[in-house]
Design an enzyme around this catalytic site. Structure first.
Site: not given
Length: 326
Positions: A116, A253, A283
């Site tokens: 990520c 993020h 996500n």
């Protein structure tokens, strides 16, 4: 005068298939609900790649949009960096596939894998190439197909992730080197491999010979995220010679709304200074920051001259921040 890596074009791609929370409600044995998912993550829907649709294909589409936005041709690009944890193949890299997909005949390309945090790491690499004179224009892409590594029996993870791609083009330009000048002002990267068990995929070429599925200790990841993201963002601002009060937008993020809001609160900024897309995208790992940037530019919130802070944390653990003047 110094060289700054300045953003000149951006674009994104989301797969056609939209998956609302209701689809997870209907999955036998998962025991979840739209209310449960929204309350814990802020996610309402996400996009899943179609059967046969690959990470590289999505990356190419996002890249073409960024090139159009910058009014550039593929051969104007010196380097391609793709941040991904879900490549088409073990090798070659997704980045070289993007080269081929765009019809590029020169330059160089490579992948970055920091889960990520991948796009932040890719930006730092691109910035280093530009300021050192090794490249003038770098195409930086985050692209993921996390729907391919989900455990569909684990309601704590499978409802969180989505697929997509975002692309940003950076160009070297002369700068006086002040915080008011456009471009990347600072980067700050960290990792700590002792926390591997908190977030990982239980498969690999040299271990199991299988793809594996994602495993996560959510509460522990949350605890590390708030602390580490706040600290790296603070460090990035200090390196850039600016303060929290100078920030126009935080582009984080898009892990979940709890991590986003918790970090921003500790950071000392209101939520109306945050580009949030997690409700629509879920996500998307390394793709989430460029996706959010592209949305923010597209709807007019992010304007030339705005000061942006991007921060991310992912498996490893790996984390970092980039401060840039748009």
């Amino acid at each position: 005068m110094i060289i700054r890596a300045v953003p000149v074009g951006i674009g994104h791609y989301l797969p056609e298939r939209v998956v609302p929370n209701a689809e997870f409600e209907a999955m036998e044995g998962l025991e979840t609900s739209d209310e449960w998912i929204r309350a814990r993550s802020g996610i309402e829907r996400r996009h899943f790649a179609a059967e046969g649709e690959t990470t590289s294909q999505m990356a190419v589409t996002a890249a073409r949009k960024a090139l159009d936005h910058a009014a550039l041709n593929p051969d104007d690009i010196d380097a391609v960096i793709v941040a991904t944890s879900t490549p088409d193949l073990t090798f070659p890299s997704v980045a070289t596939m993007v080269q081929a997909g765009l019809g590029m005949t020169g330059g160089f390309a490579f992948d970055v894998q920091a889960v990520c945090a991948g796009f932040v790491y890719a930006l730092a690499n691109a910035n280093a190439l530009i300021v050192s004179g090794q490249a003038n224009r770098v195409l930086v892409i985050g692209a993921e197909t996390f729907s391919r590594i989900m455990d569909w029996t684990d309601r704590t993870t499978c409802v969180l992730f989505g697929d997509g791609a975002g692309a940003l083009i950076l160009e070297g330009r002369d700068s006086a080197g002040t915080p008011q000048d456009r471009g990347i002002l600072s980067t700050d990267l960290h990792s700590d491999g002792t926390h591997r068990e908190l977030l990982y995929v239980d498969g690999g070429v040299s271990s199991t010979g299988t793809t594996g599925v994602l495993k996560m200790q959510g509460k522990e990841v949350f605890r590390h995220a708030i602390e580490k993201l706040t600290k790296t963002a603070d460090t990035g601002l200090a390196k850039a010679g600016v303060t929290v009060g100078d920030v126009d937008w935080v582009v984080p993020h898009q892990a979940n709304i709890r991590i986003i809001s918790g970090t921003v609160k500790k950071f000392g900024l209101p939520m109306d200074k945050v580009i949030v897309t997690v409700q629509d995208h879920g996500n998307t790992s390394a793709a989430s920051i460029p996706l959010a940037m592209s949305v923010g530019v597209g709807d007019g919130r992010i304007q030339p001259g705005h000061l942006l802070v991007t921060e991310a944390i992912g498996g490893g653990l790996a984390w970092g921040a980039v401060v840039m003047r748009w």
